[in-house]
Design an enzyme around this catalytic site. Structure first.
Site, PDB file in Angstrom:
ATOM      1  N   GLU A  22     -10.295  -4.870  -4.831  1.00 13.02           N
ATOM      2  CA  GLU A  22      -9.843  -3.639  -4.184  1.00 13.02           C
ATOM      3  C   GLU A  22     -10.369  -2.408  -4.914  1.00 13.02           C
ATOM      4  O   GLU A  22     -10.443  -2.403  -6.149  1.00 13.02           O
ATOM      5  CB  GLU A  22      -8.311  -3.561  -4.181  1.00 13.02           C
ATOM      6  CG  GLU A  22      -7.660  -4.607  -3.324  1.00 13.02           C
ATOM      7  CD  GLU A  22      -6.224  -4.236  -2.984  1.00 13.02           C
ATOM      8  OE1 GLU A  22      -5.957  -3.056  -2.703  1.00 13.02           O
ATOM      9  OE2 GLU A  22      -5.373  -5.139  -3.003  1.00 13.02           O
TER      10      GLU A  22
ATOM     11  N   SER B  31       0.835  -1.209   0.000  1.00 10.19           N
ATOM     12  CA  SER B  31       0.000   0.000   0.000  1.00 10.19           C
ATOM     13  C   SER B  31       0.877   1.269   0.000  1.00 10.19           C
ATOM     14  O   SER B  31       1.610   1.487  -0.958  1.00 10.19           O
ATOM     15  CB  SER B  31      -0.969  -0.063   1.187  1.00 10.19           C
ATOM     16  OG  SER B  31      -1.969   0.876   1.028  1.00 10.19           O
TER      17      SER B  31
ATOM     18  N   HIS C 220      -8.379  -4.893  -0.024  1.00 11.33           N
ATOM     19  CA  HIS C 220      -7.158  -4.247   0.440  1.00 11.33           C
ATOM     20  C   HIS C 220      -6.721  -4.827   1.794  1.00 11.33           C
ATOM     21  O   HIS C 220      -7.539  -5.027   2.676  1.00 11.33           O
ATOM     22  CB  HIS C 220      -7.394  -2.743   0.563  1.00 11.33           C
ATOM     23  CG  HIS C 220      -6.131  -1.959   0.583  1.00 11.33           C
ATOM     24  ND1 HIS C 220      -5.213  -2.025  -0.433  1.00 11.33           N
ATOM     25  CD2 HIS C 220      -5.611  -1.101   1.501  1.00 11.33           C
ATOM     26  CE1 HIS C 220      -4.195  -1.237  -0.143  1.00 11.33           C
ATOM     27  NE2 HIS C 220      -4.410  -0.663   1.022  1.00 11.33           N
TER      28      HIS C 220
END
Ligand SMILES: C=C1C[C@]23C[C@H]1CC[C@H]2[C@@]12CC[C@H](O)[C@@](C)(C(=O)O1)[C@H]2[C@@H]3C(=O)O
Length: 339
Positions: free
Chosen positions: A278, A178, A308
């Site tokens: 996601e 991320s 996610h």
């Protein structure tokens, strides 16, 4: 109601804080007030628990005394019954958290590092980095760079804790999840292929899991905003990009109008992964395609039905073996080159 943990005391007591206005509220997890007070919820830290891994040993080291930043090194425990004299690669692991949350010892980043260390039989280095809004971008990217330079400059003869493992400084990889994936991208671009300034260590590839990028032009997925974990691009707008910038800032959108061209650069190979469900799936796929179109070596993998944070939350479970295997294959495929 989330229990709030005070990070920075109000400049004077109740007067200033009671009159202070709430400027930003990130899902109750982070609150920013007009007098500069920041509250972070401790709840986010405890969303999961630490899963012990008896085959790994870890230790913390201060790598940036200026900003008081530590990193955690994980090494596989030696099995006296089957002594293995193979040199181990090194994997940097940059944790997730939207640039605003997380430290190396939080359960998810810690569990992921343990799993990667034992699953890959690699030394894993998980550095902290400065968080926003106290330290906006590019602070986190600078800290990532400092961590890699710390490895370059460390005298491993004196770092006795690591002296019992054979480390292959010629096989260093960078993994980012991320916001950590965004850091990994910027390190790759800044260092270039073979990264001569890092000699004698050699970074050979970058692994980006759900890299957190943005852009003023929203993707179809972002417009649709399917329900997911609370991350969204708004967190950039509110908290982490330099004041006055928008999400087309080059550190947020690698392909924005003012972003420097990536074409013509010589970069090490990338493995880009994302969950099929996601919100950021389209943006990550678009990133991978544009990187390929700019002649960079990119392997793009989508994990069907995943949201996610799918790896960090379950890194120690059977279902994460696929991801670890892909990283393992990427490491062996890119363990040497003609350069
Ligand atoms: C304790 C944790 C767990 C973090 C990092 C740190 C603080 C913020 C959490 C999340 C919360 C939102 C996303 O699920 C996530 C994937 C993300 O981006 O930030 C999480 C991340 C992780 O699972 O590694």
């Amino acid at each position: 109601m989330a229990k709030l943990e005070e990070l920075k005391p109000p400049s004077s007591n109740s007067d200033s804080s009671s009159s202070a206005e709430l400027i930003e509220n990130c899902f109750g997890y982070l609150k920013l007030y007009s007098d500069g007070t920041i509250f972070r919820s401790a709840e986010i830290k405890h969303k999961s628990t630490i899963q012990e891994n008896p085959s790994v040993i870890w230790n913390d080291f201060l790598f940036d005394p200026l900003h008081n930043l530590n990193l955690r090194i994980y090494k596989p425990k030696k099995d006296p019954k089957s002594p293995n004299h193979k040199q181990l690669p090194i994997l940097f692991y940059f944790h997730a958290g939207g640039f605003c949350f997380g430290e190396r010892f939080y359960p998810n980043p810690h569990n992921s590092s343990l799993s990667l260390c034992s699953g890959l039989q690699s030394v894993v280095i998980s550095p902290d980095y400065r968080l926003a809004p106290e330290s906006r971008l590019p602070a986190a990217i600078e800290d990532g760079f400092t961590a890699i330079k710390w490895l370059r400059d460390s005298d491993f003869q004196t770092l006795t804790w690591l002296s019992d493992v054979e480390i292959d400084f010629d096989r260093v990889f960078v993994f980012g999840d991320s916001s950590g994936g965004n850091i990994a991208h910027h390190l790759a671009v800044r260092l270039g292929r073979g990264s001569p300034e890092l000699k004698p260590i050699r970074v050979r590839g970058y692994i980006l899991l759900s890299p957190f990028f943005g852009g003023v032009l929203r993707t179809k997925r972002e417009e649709e905003k399917p329900y997911e974990n609370f991350w969204s691009q708004e967190i950039y707008d509110q908290l982490s990009i330099p004041h006055g910038a928008n999400v087309d800032h080059p550190l947020v959108n690698p392909f924005g109008a003012s972003s420097p061209s990536i074409e013509g650069l010589r970069l090490d190979p990338f493995l880009v992964m994302v969950g099929g469900d996601e919100v950021m799936r389209d943006r990550v796929e678009d990133y991978a395609m544009k990187m390929k179109a700019s002649n960079h070596q990119v392997q793009y993998v989508e994990f069907e039905g995943k949201q996610h944070g799918f790896f960090t939350s379950y890194s120690y479970l059977e279902e994460s073996k696929n991801l670890i295997q892909l990283v393992k294959d990427f490491i062996s495929k890119n363990s040497s080159s003609i350069i």
